[in-house]
Write an enzyme that holds these catalytic residues in place. Structure first.
Site, PDB file in Angstrom:
ATOM      1  N   ASN A  10       0.833  -1.201   0.000  1.00 41.69           N
ATOM      2  CA  ASN A  10       0.000   0.000   0.000  1.00 41.69           C
ATOM      3  C   ASN A  10       0.882   1.271   0.000  1.00 41.69           C
ATOM      4  O   ASN A  10       1.518   1.598   1.006  1.00 41.69           O
ATOM      5  CB  ASN A  10      -0.895  -0.057   1.248  1.00 41.69           C
ATOM      6  N   LYS A  11       0.887   1.957  -1.144  1.00 42.68           N
ATOM      7  CA  LYS A  11       1.753   3.138  -1.305  1.00 42.68           C
ATOM      8  C   LYS A  11       1.357   4.267  -0.355  1.00 42.68           C
ATOM      9  O   LYS A  11       2.193   5.052   0.084  1.00 42.68           O
ATOM     10  CB  LYS A  11       1.658   3.655  -2.744  1.00 42.68           C
ATOM     11  N   LYS A  13       0.152   3.988   2.682  1.00 44.30           N
ATOM     12  CA  LYS A  13       0.722   3.698   4.009  1.00 44.30           C
ATOM     13  C   LYS A  13       2.205   4.058   4.036  1.00 44.30           C
ATOM     14  O   LYS A  13       2.708   4.611   5.007  1.00 44.30           O
ATOM     15  CB  LYS A  13       0.619   2.188   4.309  1.00 44.30           C
ATOM     16  N   GLU A  37      -2.216 -13.510   5.781  1.00 43.36           N
ATOM     17  CA  GLU A  37      -2.867 -12.892   6.943  1.00 43.36           C
ATOM     18  C   GLU A  37      -3.875 -13.904   7.455  1.00 43.36           C
ATOM     19  O   GLU A  37      -4.831 -14.242   6.758  1.00 43.36           O
ATOM     20  CB  GLU A  37      -3.574 -11.594   6.542  1.00 43.36           C
ATOM     21  N   ASP A  66      -1.102  -3.566  10.139  1.00 42.67           N
ATOM     22  CA  ASP A  66      -2.431  -4.028   9.749  1.00 42.67           C
ATOM     23  C   ASP A  66      -3.431  -3.087  10.409  1.00 42.67           C
ATOM     24  O   ASP A  66      -3.290  -2.743  11.584  1.00 42.67           O
ATOM     25  CB  ASP A  66      -2.640  -5.465  10.234  1.00 42.67           C
ATOM     26  N   SER A  67      -4.419  -2.676   9.623  1.00 38.67           N
ATOM     27  CA  SER A  67      -5.400  -1.769  10.227  1.00 38.67           C
ATOM     28  C   SER A  67      -6.806  -2.177   9.858  1.00 38.67           C
ATOM     29  O   SER A  67      -7.025  -2.953   8.930  1.00 38.67           O
ATOM     30  CB  SER A  67      -5.132  -0.330   9.811  1.00 38.67           C
ATOM     31  N   GLY A 141      -8.453   4.073   0.549  1.00 42.23           N
ATOM     32  CA  GLY A 141      -9.427   3.264   1.286  1.00 42.23           C
ATOM     33  C   GLY A 141     -10.612   4.063   1.816  1.00 42.23           C
ATOM     34  O   GLY A 141     -11.302   4.778   1.072  1.00 42.23           O
ATOM     35  N   HIS A 168      -4.838   6.777  13.360  1.00 41.55           N
ATOM     36  CA  HIS A 168      -4.445   5.535  14.035  1.00 41.55           C
ATOM     37  C   HIS A 168      -3.000   5.169  13.673  1.00 41.55           C
ATOM     38  O   HIS A 168      -2.192   4.868  14.517  1.00 41.55           O
ATOM     39  CB  HIS A 168      -5.408   4.425  13.593  1.00 41.55           C
ATOM     40  N   ARG A 169      -2.664   5.235  12.370  1.00 37.71           N
ATOM     41  CA  ARG A 169      -1.320   4.844  11.921  1.00 37.71           C
ATOM     42  C   ARG A 169      -0.283   5.832  12.435  1.00 37.71           C
ATOM     43  O   ARG A 169       0.790   5.441  12.884  1.00 37.71           O
ATOM     44  CB  ARG A 169      -1.269   4.743  10.390  1.00 37.71           C
TER      45      ARG A 169
HETATM   46  P1  ITT Z   1      -0.850  -4.018   3.312  1.00 37.22           P
HETATM   47  O1  ITT Z   1      -0.115  -4.447   2.085  1.00 37.22           O
HETATM   48  O2  ITT Z   1       0.007  -3.152   4.209  1.00 37.22           O
HETATM   49  O3  ITT Z   1      -1.517  -5.135   4.076  1.00 37.22           O
HETATM   50  P2  ITT Z   1      -3.591  -3.128   2.806  1.00 37.22           P
HETATM   51  O4  ITT Z   1      -4.089  -2.019   1.937  1.00 37.22           O
HETATM   52  O5  ITT Z   1      -4.028  -4.527   2.509  1.00 37.22           O
HETATM   53  O6  ITT Z   1      -1.995  -3.013   2.796  1.00 37.22           O
HETATM   54  P3  ITT Z   1      -4.760  -3.351   5.524  1.00 37.22           P
HETATM   55  O7  ITT Z   1      -5.036  -4.792   5.354  1.00 37.22           O
HETATM   56  O8  ITT Z   1      -4.068  -2.905   6.756  1.00 37.22           O
HETATM   57  O9  ITT Z   1      -3.917  -2.745   4.277  1.00 37.22           O
HETATM   58  O10 ITT Z   1      -6.077  -2.477   5.414  1.00 37.22           O
HETATM   59  C1  ITT Z   1      -7.363  -3.003   5.481  1.00 37.22           C
HETATM   60  C2  ITT Z   1      -8.299  -2.118   4.671  1.00 37.22           C
HETATM   61  O11 ITT Z   1      -8.528  -0.930   5.394  1.00 37.22           O
HETATM   62  C3  ITT Z   1      -7.790  -1.724   3.293  1.00 37.22           C
HETATM   63  O12 ITT Z   1      -8.860  -1.787   2.375  1.00 37.22           O
HETATM   64  C4  ITT Z   1      -7.305  -0.298   3.470  1.00 37.22           C
HETATM   65  O13 ITT Z   1      -7.512   0.462   2.281  1.00 37.22           O
HETATM   66  C5  ITT Z   1      -8.195   0.206   4.605  1.00 37.22           C
HETATM   67  N1  ITT Z   1      -7.427   1.144   5.419  1.00 37.22           N
HETATM   68  C6  ITT Z   1      -6.363   0.851   6.208  1.00 37.22           C
HETATM   69  N2  ITT Z   1      -5.851   1.965   6.737  1.00 37.22           N
HETATM   70  C7  ITT Z   1      -6.594   2.987   6.271  1.00 37.22           C
HETATM   71  C8  ITT Z   1      -6.536   4.374   6.419  1.00 37.22           C
HETATM   72  O14 ITT Z   1      -5.597   4.957   7.133  1.00 37.22           O
HETATM   73  N3  ITT Z   1      -7.448   5.113   5.791  1.00 37.22           N
HETATM   74  C9  ITT Z   1      -8.411   4.548   5.033  1.00 37.22           C
HETATM   75  N4  ITT Z   1      -8.520   3.245   4.817  1.00 37.22           N
HETATM   76  C10 ITT Z   1      -7.620   2.468   5.432  1.00 37.22           C
END
Ligand code: ITT
Length: 185
Positions: A10-11, A13, A37, A66-67, A141, A168-169
């Site tokens: 995820n760019k 992040k 996961e 992970d969020s 997201g 949160h991050r």
């Molecule tokens: P990784 O490769 O780091 O796992 P990911 O995009 O799959 O990237 P997560 O599983 O942590 O990341 O995220 C779960 C979902 O929640 C995913 O669809 C994200 O777009 C969304 N999400 C996570 N953090 C967010 C944020 O800060 N703002 C908006 N959406 C977020």
């Protein structure tokens, strides 16, 4: 200069993390080696499994994150299923589920898992509400539908620097920075 890997695809992040880790004298490198996961209801459990898995493959200090978004009215859904729900029904789907719902409270939770001489976990939470409509198009997201407490704007209307202050991050990464600054080995 010391290297630290951030394992993520995820760019958005990575951009946030790069800014948060600026005070440290380290080179942050994005890598998307991919990891399983596990299906669990607890984000910490998922992250601990993932970092132990990655440690077998990457013999250098790294972290991953992970969020999830937890919506009160939906009994904390989508939580650990946030990725799947974002990829399927998306923000419009969430807004539909909450149509005419007054209780719009929600929170984001971030778990950062660092592997450096063993596993370390850092948590950050951002409370707020789900907006009534799409607001802004920044971030990624769920950003355009989440308004954090004490802010008139959604994450989607903020710059990355602004979002880091409320998110949160940002909060979990702040703890990671404090830990790395303390120089504990
Ligand atoms: P990784 O490769 O780091 O796992 P990911 O995009 O799959 O990237 P997560 O599983 O942590 O990341 O995220 C779960 C979902 O929640 C995913 O669809 C994200 O777009 C969304 N999400 C996570 N953090 C967010 C944020 O800060 N703002 C908006 N959406 C977020």
């Amino acid at each position: 200069m010391e290297k630290l890997y951030f394992i993520t695809g995820n760019k958005g992040k990575f951009k946030e993390a790069k800014i948060m880790l600026r005070p440290l004298n380290i080179k942050l490198i994005q890598t998307d080696i991919g990891y399983p996961e596990i299906q669990a209801s607890d984000l910490k459990e998922i992250v601990l499994f993932s970092i132990n898995f990655c440690n077998e493959r990457l013999k250098s200090p790294f972290f991953l994150e992970d969020s999830g978004l937890f919506i009160d009215e939906l009994n904390s859904f989508p939580g650990p299923y946030s990725r799947y729900i974002q990829d399927t029904i998306g923000n419009d789907g969430i807004l539909k589920l909450l149509l005419n719902v007054n209780n719009r409270s929600a929170y984001f939770k971030s778990i950062v898992g660092l592997y450096k001489n063993g596993p370390h976990i850092f948590e950050g939470i951002s409370r707020g509400i789900i907006s009534n409509e799409i607001l802004g198009h920044g971030g990624f997201g769920y950003d355009p539908i989440f308004i954090p407490e004490k802010s008139p704007k959604s994450f989607g209307e903020m710059t990355t620097i602004e979002k880091n202050k409320f998110s949160h991050r940002g909060r979990a990464l702040e703890k990671l920075v404090t830990y790395l600054e303390s120089g504990v080995e």
